[in-house]
Design an enzyme around this catalytic site. Structure first.
Site, mmCIF file in Angstrom:
data_model
loop_
_atom_site.group_PDB
_atom_site.id
_atom_site.type_symbol
_atom_site.label_atom_id
_atom_site.label_comp_id
_atom_site.label_asym_id
_atom_site.label_seq_id
_atom_site.Cartn_x
_atom_site.Cartn_y
_atom_site.Cartn_z
ATOM 1 N N CYS A 106 3.316 3.532 -0.937
ATOM 2 C CA CYS A 106 3.598 3.873 -2.334
ATOM 3 C C CYS A 106 3.301 5.361 -2.564
ATOM 4 O O CYS A 106 2.241 5.854 -2.156
ATOM 5 C CB CYS A 106 2.743 3.031 -3.280
ATOM 6 S SG CYS A 106 3.004 3.518 -5.000
ATOM 7 N N HIS A 134 -10.074 -3.170 2.594
ATOM 8 C CA HIS A 134 -8.713 -3.229 2.059
ATOM 9 C C HIS A 134 -7.845 -2.220 2.822
ATOM 10 O O HIS A 134 -8.297 -1.106 3.098
ATOM 11 C CB HIS A 134 -8.713 -2.914 0.559
ATOM 12 C CG HIS A 134 -7.379 -3.173 -0.080
ATOM 13 N ND1 HIS A 134 -6.346 -2.256 -0.028
ATOM 14 C CD2 HIS A 134 -6.891 -4.258 -0.736
ATOM 15 C CE1 HIS A 134 -5.286 -2.762 -0.657
ATOM 16 N NE2 HIS A 134 -5.597 -3.975 -1.098
ATOM 17 N N GLU A 136 -5.539 -0.255 1.968
ATOM 18 C CA GLU A 136 -5.386 1.071 1.334
ATOM 19 C C GLU A 136 -6.612 1.943 1.615
ATOM 20 O O GLU A 136 -6.484 3.148 1.869
ATOM 21 C CB GLU A 136 -5.182 0.924 -0.184
ATOM 22 C CG GLU A 136 -4.959 2.287 -0.835
ATOM 23 C CD GLU A 136 -4.881 2.222 -2.357
ATOM 24 O OE1 GLU A 136 -4.366 1.224 -2.899
ATOM 25 O OE2 GLU A 136 -5.354 3.185 -2.997
ATOM 26 N N THR A 175 -6.180 2.843 -5.676
ATOM 27 C CA THR A 175 -5.254 2.837 -6.818
ATOM 28 C C THR A 175 -5.325 1.566 -7.650
ATOM 29 O O THR A 175 -4.823 1.541 -8.773
ATOM 30 C CB THR A 175 -3.798 2.977 -6.323
ATOM 31 O OG1 THR A 175 -3.539 1.917 -5.402
ATOM 32 C CG2 THR A 175 -3.549 4.319 -5.682
ATOM 33 N N CYS A 205 -3.535 3.517 -10.557
ATOM 34 C CA CYS A 205 -2.136 3.787 -10.884
ATOM 35 C C CYS A 205 -1.750 3.222 -12.245
ATOM 36 O O CYS A 205 -2.459 2.389 -12.817
ATOM 37 C CB CYS A 205 -1.237 3.237 -9.786
ATOM 38 S SG CYS A 205 -1.098 1.446 -9.838
ATOM 39 N N ASN A 235 -5.075 -5.692 -6.824
ATOM 40 C CA ASN A 235 -4.816 -5.556 -8.271
ATOM 41 C C ASN A 235 -4.772 -6.922 -8.936
ATOM 42 O O ASN A 235 -5.140 -7.069 -10.094
ATOM 43 C CB ASN A 235 -3.551 -4.724 -8.520
ATOM 44 C CG ASN A 235 -2.285 -5.523 -8.356
ATOM 45 O OD1 ASN A 235 -1.860 -6.187 -9.301
ATOM 46 N ND2 ASN A 235 -1.700 -5.509 -7.167
HETATM 47 S S1 SF4 Z 1 0.034 -1.161 -7.563
HETATM 48 FE FE1 SF4 Z 1 0.216 1.029 -8.041
HETATM 49 S S2 SF4 Z 1 -0.350 2.093 -6.137
HETATM 50 FE FE2 SF4 Z 1 0.068 -0.073 -5.611
HETATM 51 S S3 SF4 Z 1 2.219 -0.089 -5.008
HETATM 52 FE FE3 SF4 Z 1 2.150 -0.534 -7.212
HETATM 53 S S4 SF4 Z 1 2.418 1.482 -8.236
HETATM 54 FE FE4 SF4 Z 1 1.855 1.849 -6.098
#
Ligand code: SF4
Length: 324
Positions: A106, A134, A136, A175, A205, A235
């Site tokens: 991303c 994680h 990321e 993010t 994000c 998330n």
């Molecule tokens: S959650 Fe945010 S950082 Fe992750 S892929 Fe989607 S826009 Fe990108």
């Protein structure tokens, strides 16, 4: 099946925005485009996004998912890196092996990679706020030599952190964190190290922020919240935590309608539903349909933000698209 008049009423508050973000759309389209242009197989390092339904759908179309590059044979087939980003060693390894690598990281994760590079070049010790293990976090830490980045997960970690030079520090974040928890950690770091450098624009994000904001509006006024998504999605997990912190008595992650424990929803009158950034809308619809079997549902959307973010595909896929 009871007719509609015999079903108990259920008000469903549907969070907006929910589900796919621009980075997830780009990553999934990258695999689909690569399959359309180059044919199967297309190799994908790690789950392209953290959702089993998405991964299974792409696998059925010819994608082969691996965890590490050494599982990919020497091949001319594309190898796609997932939306979460990869340590620098991965594209370097791919280049050494002459693999045809396509990077679906991303752009908002890549932004954090650029930040750590710049801080490192300026000689700063870097604190990464995130969750150990994680992908990321592994990818962001892997942009620099091992000792350059210190991972902090909690306020307690921020209290216990001993920098090499307190006047030469910077922080970045994963993010997909909780906006509120991260603010507390950043607040503690700034109190201890007033000169610490941070991002100009927050690293958490827009998609994570907006989905949490919508949950904060809905969670206090419903009896239960369902977060559609996978347990390994950061998330998505944060949305469940935000719902509980915002005052909802019950919050559950649900991957598919078949996973719903109906005993949990016997006595509710109002239900909130959201979906993590990697969960497709078709799964939200499946869960709404399942509730409509048990309840006379009425659905209202609660909107916290409008989103119009779009990220173009990785260049080779764009160029092929234009040539068609
Ligand atoms: S959650 Fe945010 S950082 Fe992750 S892929 Fe989607 S826009 Fe990108």
């Amino acid at each position: 099946m009871a007719n509609a008049s015999e079903k108990p009423a259920l008000k469903v508050l549907l969070c907006s925005p929910r589900g796919f973000c621009a980075g997830v759309v780009r990553a999934i389209e990258s695999v689909e485009r690569a399959l359309a242009i180059y044919g199967a197989p297309v190799y994908v390092r790690h789950e392209i996004v953290h959702n089993r339904y998405v991964v299974d759908s792409l696998r059925a179309k010819g994608a082969i998912f691996v965890e590490e590059l050494d599982e990919v044979p020497d091949t001319g087939a594309p190898v796609i890196f997932s939306a979460h980003g990869v340590p620098l060693a991965v594209p370097e390894d791919a280049a050494r092996r002459n693999l045809f690598a396509l990077n679906a990281t991303c752009p908002l994760v890549t932004k954090v990679h650029r930040e750590v590079e710049i801080h490192h070049r300026r000689g700063r010790q870097i604190v990464l706020i995130g969750h150990a293990g994680h992908p990321e976090v592994i990818g962001t830490m892997g942009q620099l030599p091992a000792s350059a980045v210190t991972l902090i997960e909690t306020v307690e970690d921020a209290d216990n952190f001993t920098p090499r030079d307190a006047n030469n520090l910077a922080y970045v974040t994963q993010t997909t964190l909780s906006v509120d928890d991260t603010a507390a950690i950043v607040g503690r770091l700034k109190a201890r190290f007033p000169g610490i450098a941070g991002p100009h624009v927050k690293d958490i994000c827009y998609a994570t922020t907006n989905r949490q904001e919508a949950v904060k509006r809905v969670a206090p006024v419903v009896d239960a919240m369902i977060v559609v998504g996978s347990p390994n999605s950061s998330n998505t997990q944060r949305l469940k935590e935000v719902a509980l912190h915002a005052g909802c008595a019950r919050a559950a992650l649900v991957q598919r309608a078949a996973d719903i424990d109906w005993n949990e929803y016997k006595d509710i009158a109002r239900l909130g539903i959201t979906a993590g950034a990697s969960a497709p809308e078709v799964l939200v619809e499946e869960i709404l349909d399942a509730f409509a079997q048990h309840y006379a549902i009425s659905v209202e959307t609660v909107s916290a933000a409008e989103e119009g973010v779009f990220f173009p595909l990785p260049r080779p896929l764009r160029e092929n698209q234009a040539a068609e």
